[in-house]
Design a protein around this motif. Sequence first.
Motif, mmCIF file in Angstrom:
data_model
loop_
_atom_site.group_PDB
_atom_site.id
_atom_site.type_symbol
_atom_site.label_atom_id
_atom_site.label_comp_id
_atom_site.label_asym_id
_atom_site.label_seq_id
_atom_site.Cartn_x
_atom_site.Cartn_y
_atom_site.Cartn_z
ATOM 1 N N UNK A 146 0.952 -1.124 -0.018
ATOM 2 C CA UNK A 146 -0.033 -0.125 -0.184
ATOM 3 C C UNK A 146 0.980 1.228 -0.097
ATOM 4 N N UNK A 147 0.203 2.247 -0.419
ATOM 5 C CA UNK A 147 1.147 3.659 -0.222
ATOM 6 C C UNK A 147 0.263 4.666 -1.340
ATOM 7 N N UNK A 148 1.279 5.624 -1.551
ATOM 8 C CA UNK A 148 0.767 6.579 -2.470
ATOM 9 C C UNK A 148 1.693 6.597 -3.789
ATOM 10 N N UNK A 149 1.068 7.108 -4.819
ATOM 11 C CA UNK A 149 1.799 7.108 -6.158
ATOM 12 C C UNK A 149 2.657 8.523 -5.874
ATOM 13 N N UNK A 150 3.847 8.396 -6.129
ATOM 14 C CA UNK A 150 4.815 9.279 -5.989
ATOM 15 C C UNK A 150 5.463 9.952 -7.201
ATOM 16 N N UNK A 151 5.611 8.985 -7.980
ATOM 17 C CA UNK A 151 6.118 9.298 -9.484
ATOM 18 C C UNK A 151 5.506 8.348 -10.628
ATOM 19 N N UNK A 152 5.551 9.218 -11.699
ATOM 20 C CA UNK A 152 5.212 8.347 -12.824
ATOM 21 C C UNK A 152 6.296 8.866 -14.215
ATOM 22 N N UNK A 153 7.419 8.048 -14.339
ATOM 23 C CA UNK A 153 8.317 8.493 -15.065
ATOM 24 C C UNK A 153 8.491 7.627 -16.239
ATOM 25 N N UNK A 165 4.974 5.030 -2.792
ATOM 26 C CA UNK A 165 5.788 5.061 -1.301
ATOM 27 C C UNK A 165 4.960 5.047 -0.296
ATOM 28 N N UNK A 166 5.315 3.967 0.521
ATOM 29 C CA UNK A 166 4.575 3.879 1.898
ATOM 30 C C UNK A 166 4.819 4.925 2.920
ATOM 31 N N UNK A 167 4.106 5.045 4.118
ATOM 32 C CA UNK A 167 4.169 6.006 5.126
ATOM 33 C C UNK A 167 5.660 5.758 5.849
ATOM 34 N N UNK A 179 1.036 3.373 -17.674
ATOM 35 C CA UNK A 179 0.305 3.868 -16.241
ATOM 36 C C UNK A 179 -1.051 3.875 -16.310
ATOM 37 N N UNK A 180 -2.049 3.422 -15.045
ATOM 38 C CA UNK A 180 -3.314 3.661 -14.905
ATOM 39 C C UNK A 180 -3.592 4.465 -13.741
ATOM 40 N N UNK A 181 -2.768 4.353 -12.690
ATOM 41 C CA UNK A 181 -2.724 5.127 -11.734
ATOM 42 C C UNK A 181 -2.328 6.457 -11.773
ATOM 43 N N UNK A 182 -2.810 7.345 -10.882
ATOM 44 C CA UNK A 182 -2.418 8.735 -11.211
ATOM 45 C C UNK A 182 -1.681 9.341 -9.964
ATOM 46 N N UNK A 183 -0.861 10.331 -10.383
ATOM 47 C CA UNK A 183 -0.218 10.966 -9.117
ATOM 48 C C UNK A 183 -0.760 11.483 -8.203
ATOM 49 N N UNK A 184 -0.199 11.074 -6.973
ATOM 50 C CA UNK A 184 -0.835 11.301 -5.783
ATOM 51 C C UNK A 184 -2.062 10.220 -5.306
ATOM 52 N N UNK A 320 6.607 19.750 -18.304
ATOM 53 C CA UNK A 320 7.288 20.448 -17.529
ATOM 54 C C UNK A 320 6.821 20.774 -16.138
ATOM 55 N N UNK A 321 5.550 21.333 -16.241
ATOM 56 C CA UNK A 321 4.995 21.800 -14.849
ATOM 57 C C UNK A 321 4.919 20.705 -14.004
ATOM 58 N N UNK A 322 4.635 19.492 -14.464
ATOM 59 C CA UNK A 322 4.294 18.216 -13.643
ATOM 60 C C UNK A 322 5.727 18.021 -13.148
ATOM 61 N N UNK A 323 6.864 17.946 -13.985
ATOM 62 C CA UNK A 323 8.185 17.716 -13.389
ATOM 63 C C UNK A 323 8.518 18.535 -12.358
ATOM 64 N N UNK A 324 8.162 19.889 -12.351
ATOM 65 C CA UNK A 324 8.401 20.853 -11.422
ATOM 66 C C UNK A 324 7.648 20.615 -9.978
ATOM 67 N N UNK A 325 6.850 20.235 -10.107
ATOM 68 C CA UNK A 325 5.787 19.690 -8.870
ATOM 69 C C UNK A 325 6.669 18.598 -8.219
ATOM 70 N N UNK A 326 7.169 17.676 -9.035
ATOM 71 C CA UNK A 326 7.831 16.374 -8.431
ATOM 72 C C UNK A 326 8.906 16.871 -7.710
#
Length: 448
Positions: A146-153, A165-167, A179-184, A320-326
């Motif tokens: 389990x966890x949260x999607x932190x990167x789609x590269x 990423x897990x807690x 990818x099927x999952x979304x960032x976050x 590019x904006x998405x990259x900057x957020x990461x």
Amino acid sequence: MNSMAVLPKGLETARIGVGIMSSAFFKNLIFSGTSVLLLLVAPLLSEAAPPNSTDVPEVIEAARKKYGLPDSNKTSNIGNTTVSAVPAATSLSDLVNLQRQSCSWACVTSTFYDYRGLSMYRRHAGLHLGYDIAMQAGTGARAGWPGTVVSIAPWADGEWGVTVASANGIEVTYGHIVPVARLGQSIQVGDIVGTIAINHVDVKMRGADGSYIPFGEGDKQALLTATNVQAKPLTSREQLLVAWLTARNNEDTVKAELEARKREVGLTNIEREKLEKRYTEKRLAVKQMEQYYQDGLVSRREVEQTKQNLEKTRSNLLKVKNLQQEHPDKLKKLQSQLSNCQKRTKQAQKQAQERGLSWHDVQAFVNNLVAGDQKLAETVKNYKKEKQETYLNDLLDAKDEVRQCEAALASQEELFQMGGLPQQELEATRERLRILRSKLEALQKQKP
């Protein structure tokens, strides 16, 4: 479970690693033949003094196993300090069974310690550091933790890596998927994170300290929780040397990744400024072309082409904006990992030096270990050769980038003097050149 199960007829076993080639030049050189490259590299290999092997992953792992040091997912006592443990993981069998919900014949085709050479996916030779699970293209790759999607590269054309990423700091990357999952997005065990791009999913796990975890080697059932597993204190001379070797290698790896990420941040900022300016210009161009069309000056096809150019610029700007957020989170995480690695290195170094040992002793120990193992010696020889080849190509690419940027800057300075270019764009190119030169300088200092 048989980790080398036979695949169904017609399905090729995937034995590929992580990393994306940075330039078409390198790809062409690899696939069209490396005779010119080898001629350039051969003198370097023959004239240089025999290199030590303190940065070869296989050597480090062999030393750890031989002298009984705990795996990277165990705690180790260095001096009077207990280093935090990396949590244990669900077994590899459980992970495969999850994938069989999507593809009944899913099976392991490559494991953590498999050696990989250079390929279109991998810029550096070394261990696989993960597990390949063969599956039918288009079927769903399921999350094992389990966890949260932190990167789609992007990994390659049509293939991506999705990191969850897990807690407690564990990160699991599922590679070679669409990818099927979304960032976050919040992910639970069994959720589909993507679909198989070609014929397998590559699963890699990293601990909070940035080290890769061979979670499937013992194949033990465990929960993904922070559990401290106590290990015996390091006592022998060999154990102290291996502990120092491992800690320093981890620190160097994370440090190089952090520096590369910082350069990427700078280049991304410059690229965003250029794209935003270009997007504004193209929006105005679309309005003008619409008016020209109404006046009968241009065709509808020319108008549509202008709109397509605007959409392409908008899409690139969004990426590019998405990259900057990461970037901020990734830099923070890498900085934290580097801090932990540096603490480990200092602790290991202190204990070794208290026994009168120096880094020269580490190098001599490693070279003796390699000299006594023919298979390991061959691995080191291949590693050094491929590292030289990779370095040469990286250096050529970096020099080419600098030359191209210098030429662009010279042209822009002429335009600026004639009043045909704004100061802001000129300064952006100067900053880009500064970053590229720093990248080249760093490469030249890292000559293997």
